[in-house]
Design a protein around this motif. Structure first.
Motif, PDB file in Angstrom:
ATOM      1  N   ASP A  49       0.808  -1.218   0.000  1.00 37.63           N
ATOM      2  CA  ASP A  49       0.000   0.000   0.000  1.00 37.63           C
ATOM      3  C   ASP A  49       0.843   1.272   0.000  1.00 37.63           C
ATOM      4  O   ASP A  49       0.420   2.302  -0.529  1.00 37.63           O
ATOM      5  CB  ASP A  49      -0.935   0.017   1.216  1.00 37.63           C
ATOM      6  N   HIS A  70       3.805   1.514  -1.427  1.00 40.43           N
ATOM      7  CA  HIS A  70       4.736   1.491  -2.555  1.00 40.43           C
ATOM      8  C   HIS A  70       3.962   1.190  -3.838  1.00 40.43           C
ATOM      9  O   HIS A  70       3.134   1.970  -4.257  1.00 40.43           O
ATOM     10  CB  HIS A  70       5.860   0.503  -2.263  1.00 40.43           C
ATOM     11  N   GLY A  78       1.077   5.275  -2.072  1.00 43.61           N
ATOM     12  CA  GLY A  78       1.628   4.419  -3.098  1.00 43.61           C
ATOM     13  C   GLY A  78       1.842   5.067  -4.454  1.00 43.61           C
ATOM     14  O   GLY A  78       1.363   6.161  -4.748  1.00 43.61           O
ATOM     15  N   GLY A 108      -0.128   0.647  -4.322  1.00 39.01           N
ATOM     16  CA  GLY A 108      -0.750   1.609  -3.425  1.00 39.01           C
ATOM     17  C   GLY A 108      -2.096   1.100  -2.942  1.00 39.01           C
ATOM     18  O   GLY A 108      -2.495  -0.031  -3.220  1.00 39.01           O
TER      19      GLY A 108
END
Length: 342
Positions: free
Chosen positions: A205, A207, A227, A210
């Motif tokens: 979430d 990165h 993200g 997301g």
């Protein structure tokens, strides 16, 4: 020889690639989504000695510190990381080159700190109005909540295989398969290092891709607040006043004619996929048209040119989303014309 080393900045520790002993005018190369600075290595070795190529990894990619991405700031987490990186190296104005999402990062840095940019080269860049969920050359939202953009557009199987480090091509959703079918128009002769670079992508979430929010509008999801993909949602990332930049460095916009990612008919745009019947329930052209990504970029750059900026568009045939890898000689010739003329 290209070497990697960490650079401590006032925001995070950035891994970057450089050529040992190279001096000259700095050329900072910003990679795209699900990749790293490795995608710039051929460009780095192809540049003449009068230039100093530098390729930092963005947060959450390559060897850079994987701090979370606050998508509500658009691409500013990345552009401000890049600013702190330039400051840590003590660089003055630089030639800035941004590919795909990196093009959006470069545009944001230009918008916020134009005095630091000697020239800007956009390589198959994300639209100034983000990715997905808009229509018209002025980037009007299809839905107020940005439905059709953000993390909800990621293929779950691709995310799973990316997270698990799948390096093979048994699935069409495997990173290697996506590299072959979407990043380039024809498979690369030596893809292994690029697949390995893709697999450095942090997932989750915070990165890639997301978080998501439910939406009452098709396709049922709207961008969240965290993200990578949400940082390019048009509700968070928009540069609709590029003509106000002062001073105005020259801009080269270079792209492959066969790009299927950033296109007016993108195979990664849910609205276009809906029109093709690949995503069920599409409500139709009247309410959910595809995003004209290339046309949007052309319109924004036309405003920049009308306000006194120099803009050049170069389209390379037989190349897709990664023109710098697919047609390196033509790419370097266009890039050098811009660098030398800045």
């Amino acid at each position: 020889m290209i070497t990697d080393r960490p650079i401590a900045t006032d925001r995070l520790t950035v891994n970057h690639a450089e050529i040992e002993g190279r001096t000259g005018e700095p050329v900072v190369l910003v990679h795209g989504n699900v990749s790293s600075g490795v995608f710039w290595h051929p460009t780095m070795t192809g540049l003449p000695d009068r230039y100093r190529p530098l390729a930092p990894d963005l947060r959450g990619f390559g060897g850079t510190e994987p701090l979370p991405v606050d998508a509500t700031r658009g691409l500013r987490d990345h552009s401000e990381d890049l600013l702190s990186y330039l400051q840590a190296l003590g660089l003055g104005p630089v030639h800035l080159v941004g590919w795909s999402m990196g093009g959006g990062v470069a545009l944001q840095l230009l918008r916020d700190h134009p005095e630091l940019v000697r020239s800007l080269t956009l390589v198959n860049p994300v639209s100034p109005y983000g990715f997905g969920g808009t229509h018209g050359v002025d980037g009007r939202l299809n839905s107020p909540d940005g439905a059709g953009s953000g993390a909800g557009g990621a293929a779950p199987e691709f995310v799973r295989l990316l997270r698990e480090g799948e390096s093979g091509a048994d699935s069409p959703f495997a990173p290697r398969s996506v590299l072959d079918s979407a990043y380039v128009s024809k498979p690369l002769a030596e893809p292994d290092r690029y697949v390995a670079a893709m697999l450095t992508t942090r997932t989750g979430d915070d990165h890639y891709p997301g978080d998501t929010r439910p939406s009452d509008t098709w396709p049922g999801s709207a961008p969240g607040a965290r993200g990578v993909l949400n940082s390019m949602a048009p509700t968070h990332f928009r540069i609709d006043d590029l003509e106000l930049v002062d001073p105005k460095p020259p801009i080269l916009w270079i792209r492959g004619s066969a790009d299927v990612i950033v296109s007016d008919t993108s195979l990664f745009d849910l609205a276009h996929l809906g029109a093709l019947g690949a995503v069920p329930g599409w409500p139709g052209e009247a309410t959910c048209p595809a995003q004209p990504m290339v046309s949007q970029t052309r319109a924004a750059l036309a405003h920049y040119a009308a306000a006194g900026g120099r803009v050049r568009e170069v389209v390379i045939e037989d190349a897709g989303h990664s023109v710098h890898l697919e047609q390196p000689k033509q790419f370097l010739a266009a890039l050098l014309e811009t660098l030398d003329g800045a």
